[in-house]
Scaffold this active site. Sequence first.
Site, PDB file in Angstrom:
ATOM      1  N   LYS A  81     -50.512  33.270   7.408  1.00 40.87           N
ATOM      2  CA  LYS A  81     -49.297  33.860   7.987  1.00 40.87           C
ATOM      3  C   LYS A  81     -48.502  34.476   6.851  1.00 40.87           C
ATOM      4  O   LYS A  81     -48.662  34.081   5.694  1.00 40.87           O
ATOM      5  CB  LYS A  81     -48.456  32.776   8.675  1.00 40.87           C
ATOM      6  CG  LYS A  81     -47.472  33.305   9.708  1.00 40.87           C
ATOM      7  CD  LYS A  81     -48.106  33.549  11.056  1.00 40.87           C
ATOM      8  CE  LYS A  81     -47.172  34.301  11.983  1.00 40.87           C
ATOM      9  NZ  LYS A  81     -47.672  34.362  13.363  1.00 40.87           N
ATOM     10  N   ASP A 135     -46.147  40.104  14.353  1.00 39.75           N
ATOM     11  CA  ASP A 135     -45.443  38.920  14.861  1.00 39.75           C
ATOM     12  C   ASP A 135     -44.017  39.403  15.112  1.00 39.75           C
ATOM     13  O   ASP A 135     -43.798  40.624  15.251  1.00 39.75           O
ATOM     14  CB  ASP A 135     -45.505  37.762  13.843  1.00 39.75           C
ATOM     15  CG  ASP A 135     -45.014  36.431  14.414  1.00 39.75           C
ATOM     16  OD1 ASP A 135     -45.765  35.783  15.153  1.00 39.75           O
ATOM     17  OD2 ASP A 135     -43.855  36.040  14.146  1.00 39.75           O
TER      18      ASP A 135
HETATM   19  P1  NDP Z   1     -40.962  40.471  19.022  1.00 41.50           P
HETATM   20  O1  NDP Z   1     -40.297  40.783  17.745  1.00 41.50           O
HETATM   21  O2  NDP Z   1     -41.674  41.545  19.751  1.00 41.50           O
HETATM   22  O3  NDP Z   1     -39.901  39.839  20.042  1.00 41.50           O
HETATM   23  C1  NDP Z   1     -39.187  38.684  19.712  1.00 41.50           C
HETATM   24  C2  NDP Z   1     -38.213  38.382  20.838  1.00 41.50           C
HETATM   25  O4  NDP Z   1     -37.643  37.105  20.611  1.00 41.50           O
HETATM   26  C3  NDP Z   1     -37.067  39.356  20.900  1.00 41.50           C
HETATM   27  O5  NDP Z   1     -36.620  39.471  22.223  1.00 41.50           O
HETATM   28  C4  NDP Z   1     -36.013  38.663  20.030  1.00 41.50           C
HETATM   29  O6  NDP Z   1     -34.676  39.038  20.311  1.00 41.50           O
HETATM   30  C5  NDP Z   1     -36.235  37.220  20.392  1.00 41.50           C
HETATM   31  N1  NDP Z   1     -35.818  36.390  19.261  1.00 41.50           N
HETATM   32  C6  NDP Z   1     -36.304  36.420  17.999  1.00 41.50           C
HETATM   33  N2  NDP Z   1     -35.660  35.531  17.217  1.00 41.50           N
HETATM   34  C7  NDP Z   1     -34.750  34.960  18.016  1.00 41.50           C
HETATM   35  C8  NDP Z   1     -33.769  33.948  17.804  1.00 41.50           C
HETATM   36  N3  NDP Z   1     -33.607  33.372  16.602  1.00 41.50           N
HETATM   37  N4  NDP Z   1     -33.016  33.582  18.864  1.00 41.50           N
HETATM   38  C9  NDP Z   1     -33.176  34.166  20.084  1.00 41.50           C
HETATM   39  N5  NDP Z   1     -34.085  35.125  20.341  1.00 41.50           N
HETATM   40  C10 NDP Z   1     -34.848  35.504  19.329  1.00 41.50           C
HETATM   41  O7  NDP Z   1     -41.938  39.239  18.711  1.00 41.50           O
HETATM   42  P2  NDP Z   1     -43.187  38.729  19.536  1.00 41.50           P
HETATM   43  O8  NDP Z   1     -42.943  38.916  20.988  1.00 41.50           O
HETATM   44  O9  NDP Z   1     -44.384  39.287  18.913  1.00 41.50           O
HETATM   45  O10 NDP Z   1     -43.169  37.175  19.180  1.00 41.50           O
HETATM   46  C11 NDP Z   1     -42.448  36.218  19.960  1.00 41.50           C
HETATM   47  C12 NDP Z   1     -42.989  34.835  19.684  1.00 41.50           C
HETATM   48  O11 NDP Z   1     -44.387  34.795  20.018  1.00 41.50           O
HETATM   49  C13 NDP Z   1     -42.926  34.363  18.228  1.00 41.50           C
HETATM   50  O12 NDP Z   1     -42.735  32.967  18.196  1.00 41.50           O
HETATM   51  C14 NDP Z   1     -44.307  34.684  17.700  1.00 41.50           C
HETATM   52  O13 NDP Z   1     -44.648  33.891  16.573  1.00 41.50           O
HETATM   53  C15 NDP Z   1     -45.144  34.331  18.903  1.00 41.50           C
HETATM   54  N6  NDP Z   1     -46.477  34.915  18.940  1.00 41.50           N
HETATM   55  C16 NDP Z   1     -46.647  36.270  18.889  1.00 41.50           C
HETATM   56  C17 NDP Z   1     -47.911  36.806  18.943  1.00 41.50           C
HETATM   57  C18 NDP Z   1     -48.144  38.271  19.005  1.00 41.50           C
HETATM   58  O14 NDP Z   1     -49.299  38.664  19.248  1.00 41.50           O
HETATM   59  N7  NDP Z   1     -47.142  39.123  18.848  1.00 41.50           N
HETATM   60  C19 NDP Z   1     -49.104  35.946  18.978  1.00 41.50           C
HETATM   61  C20 NDP Z   1     -48.804  34.542  19.129  1.00 41.50           C
HETATM   62  C21 NDP Z   1     -47.542  34.071  19.069  1.00 41.50           C
HETATM   63  P3  NDP Z   1     -33.887  39.981  19.276  1.00 41.50           P
HETATM   64  O15 NDP Z   1     -34.488  41.333  19.472  1.00 41.50           O
HETATM   65  O16 NDP Z   1     -32.474  39.885  19.683  1.00 41.50           O
HETATM   66  O17 NDP Z   1     -34.137  39.420  17.907  1.00 41.50           O
END
Ligand code: NDP
Length: 446
Positions: A126, A166
């Site tokens: 990571k 991510d």
């Molecule tokens: P994105 O950046 O596309 O989206 C993240 C989302 O989560 C946004 O809506 C963001 O809101 C919100 N968010 C992030 N940090 C916070 C916080 N501290 N408090 C509240 N909301 C928050 O990321 P992904 O969708 O790719 O990833 C989301 C989760 O899924 C993570 O935990 C990631 O590790 C996990 N994941 C992702 C994979 C992938 O293929 N992308 C694979 C496996 C797991 P805002 O825009 O306001 O920050």
Amino acid sequence: MDTTIKDFLTEVNKRNRNEPEFMQAVTEVAETVIPYIVKNDVYYGQNILLRMVEPERVISFRVAWIDDQEEIQVNRGYRIEMNSAIGPYKGGLRFHPSVNLSVLKFLAFEQIFKNSLTTLPMGGGKGGSDFDPKGKTDTEVMRFCQSFMTELFRHIGPNRDIPAGDIGVGSREIGYMFGQYKRLKNEFTGVLTGKGISWGGSLIRPEATGYGVVYFVQKMMEHKGTGLRGKTVAISGSGNVAQYAAEKAIQMGAKVLTLSDSSGYIFDAEGLDEEKLTHIMELKNIKRARISAYLEKYPKAKFVSGKSPWEVPCEVALPCATQNELNEKEAEMLIKNGCICVGEGANMPSTPEAIHQFTKHKILYAPGKASNAGGVAVSGLEMAQNSLRYNWTREEVDAKLQSIMSDIHQSCLDYGQESGYVNYVKGANIAGFVKVADAMLAQGVV
Ligand code: NDP
């Protein structure tokens, strides 16, 4: 048993003080895997888990770049190469101000087990940076990504370490980083996954994590004699994972009530449909707006500022935002309001106390390392297609994804049965552990 686990955690904590997220992830694994090790002579006395919690390599570097005002900015970049027993390091890059060593080590540690569960040959890694893409122009993001890759490129490669996206790293960032890698190495290789379709990407990769979560949830519910059709669903986040979890849940006949971002959540009592979701994707991915902007077009919906959606009554909860976003109180509220299933799209979104509530009340609960493994699984399929110099169709990739999620579900059943209840945490941890541990034993003390 409790003493063995406690001694192990004390030992790990000595070397990893001030890393709460990492210790949280290690504790969850230790509590389920150590009892299994103790019962199995082949693993007992080999210090395998102690070896697994120590990254094979940690790389930390300066990322200097120039913003649009011609000011010099400095961020910190990282890559954690955690475990390569079953394949090259594989795991995403996160760009978010909260990124630090503890967060990335917890993610890299989880990734070992998740990648093992996919049945594909991928080790755990990571990386990322404390850079915040929010509010930056495209050219600023490009300059940052180029500077980040100018150091990272020497540590990665298609047979060595293959990063992906991510939080904060989507197709735009992957594109800029791939461009810089190609320029520096003068090679067109599958060094990153999540690439665009016309330059080495795989169909279904953007959808894979969210779709995979929903496929997994459907499997859990079928195992209990029910299914997603007609169920109410609360989803947090509105990024990559949340958007495609919502899309698949809608396609499968569920009623999606909420999405969120770090400013609050939207609640649409009528449920989202394809048209509403397309609008949200445009708002989030193209306009890079806040989720509250949804109300400008759909004023009947509600926006609740500064809160998570877990107070909304629902039958299925899919936390898809970030770590520790669902606490004990919220878990209690979900259960009280009739929630029967929690499928994690994010990594470690439920606190240990929240997980305790889910297991105590015996509701279906899938930890992210099992339910969100579809993303890295299709990344593995992207790597395979890059090596073959060939592209599978959308239907072919989707069928492989469904079959992988089904296999992961079966592995959880194989190792997680507990008198009438499936403990998916235990199942996922042990199933993930066994394959990596066997490879480590075969490869000697390295
Ligand atoms: P994105 O950046 O596309 O989206 C993240 C989302 O989560 C946004 O809506 C963001 O809101 C919100 N968010 C992030 N940090 C916070 C916080 N501290 N408090 C509240 N909301 C928050 O990321 P992904 O969708 O790719 O990833 C989301 C989760 O899924 C993570 O935990 C990631 O590790 C996990 N994941 C992702 C994979 C992938 O293929 N992308 C694979 C496996 C797991 P805002 O825009 O306001 O920050």
